[in-house]
Design a protein around this motif. Structure first.
Motif, mmCIF file in Angstrom:
data_model
loop_
_atom_site.group_PDB
_atom_site.id
_atom_site.type_symbol
_atom_site.label_atom_id
_atom_site.label_comp_id
_atom_site.label_asym_id
_atom_site.label_seq_id
_atom_site.Cartn_x
_atom_site.Cartn_y
_atom_site.Cartn_z
ATOM 1 N N ARG A 160 0.874 -1.340 0.059
ATOM 2 C CA ARG A 160 0.073 -0.117 -0.142
ATOM 3 C C ARG A 160 0.811 1.339 -0.228
ATOM 4 O O ARG A 160 0.264 2.320 0.604
ATOM 5 N N GLU A 179 0.092 -3.763 -3.980
ATOM 6 C CA GLU A 179 -1.062 -2.633 -3.851
ATOM 7 C C GLU A 179 -0.546 -1.291 -3.837
ATOM 8 O O GLU A 179 0.712 -0.984 -3.679
ATOM 9 N N SER A 235 -1.197 3.390 -3.124
ATOM 10 C CA SER A 235 -2.225 4.368 -2.543
ATOM 11 C C SER A 235 -1.402 5.732 -2.799
ATOM 12 O O SER A 235 -0.291 5.739 -3.291
#
Length: 323
Positions: free
Chosen positions: A39, A69, A71
């Protein structure tokens, strides 16, 4: 150099997994331990990690997105947040970090490096917008551009069948790289990009002349700029000058997903290895990229402070071919 971390940050881009895979394999070949940070910077601050070994990266080279992932973290724009990043890197015992992302990713990293005594940071450009200074192409751009070209080809069939004008909107934020190259490859009649001021009346007249000489369709490729959906406004303005049936197609996030092309797999693999080698060579606060087919190292601060120019020759070519 014994233990390194890898993270992906900002918008996902096809080829990021190929880059992760290559970096892990290159690190393991040099007896380094690799930690995957989940993230992006959000996961880095939270020390949200996963071990990256050969099993973890098996069969990911063809996958879009990012297995780690991603962000966008506002913490990087506060001094407290940057101190937390440096603290987390120290807590995880990392001797270096590879950052795969775009200009926002490198902006945050350069601020962290300026404010703290952190471990070496090396960036790899991953952005479908292709707007990162210091590299000719970013990981993910080729896949996104091919997606746009396929859409143009498909829309052309319908446009020709109905003698219709289409506005096809691609991503790119404040950069026209996607629109320019997909416009050339798709044979678009007009191009609207942030780097050039567009006058609606002359553009409408050029489109009208095209239909007058026998064209059965016209496609205008529009870069989304800062306002996704701007094509509806442009189509409305053109309607005032041109009595022609038109439609708007917005590709949006369709351009981000899907298997990466050969070019993005090779670029991701090449830059993933280069990032590990840069850390082993003692480099820091730089981004590895390709310029003119050769490996290039650009200070992280320059990657977001300097604006990457469009290829002037491609702009010239589009103006010739669209006439």
């Amino acid at each position: 150099m014994k233990r390194i971390g890898i993270l992906t940050s900002g918008g996902d881009a096809p080829g990021m997994n190929a880059c992760i895979r290559a970096a892990v394999r290159a690190a393991l070949a040099n007896n380094l331990t690799v930690v995957g940070i989940r993230r992006g910077y959000t996961g880095l601050i939270a020390t949200d990690t996963v071990p990256l070994d050969r099993a973890a990266i098996r069969n990911i080279i063809h996958q879009g997105g990012t297995i780690l992932e991603t962000s966008r973290s506002p913490d990087l724009y506060t001094r407290e947040g940057r101190l937390r990043v440096a603290e987390a890197i120290g807590k995880m015992g990392l001797d270096g970090v590879i950052l795969i992302g775009g200009d926002g990713t490198f902006h945050g990293a350069s601020l962290v490096a300026a404010d703290t005594d952190t471990a070496p940071l090396v960036g790899v450009p991953g952005s479908i917008d292709n707007d990162v200074y210091g590299t000719d192409y970013c990981i993910g751009f080729d896949t996104a551009a091919n997606c746009a070209v396929e859409a143009i080809d498909r829309i052309r069939d319908t446009a020709r069948s109905h003698e219709r004008l289409f506005f096809l909107e691609v991503m790119g934020r404040t950069a026209g790289f996607l629109a320019l190259e997909s416009g050339i490859a798709g044979g678009a009649e007009e191009l609207i990009i942030p780097e050039e001021e567009t006058s609606i009346a002359p553009m409408s007249e050029r489109i009208r002349k095209g239909f007058d000489i026998g064209k059965k369709s016209a496609i205008v490729v529009v870069a989304e700029a800062k306002t996704p959906g701007v094509s509806f406004q442009i189509a409305g303005e053109v309607k005032k000058h041109l009595d022609l049936d038109s439609r708007v197609v917005i590709l949006g996030h369709l351009q981000r997903g899907g298997p990466p092309t050969l070019r993005d797999r090779v670029l991701g693999s090449s830059l993933g290895v280069a990032a590990v080698e840069a850390l082993l060579e003692g480099r820091s606060e730089c981004m590895v990229g390709e310029v003119g087919g050769a490996l290039a190292y650009t200070p992280l601060e320059e990657t977001w402070k300097k604006k990457k120019p469009l290829n002037e020759n491609l702009r010239r070519i589009f103006s010739i071919l669209s006439d």
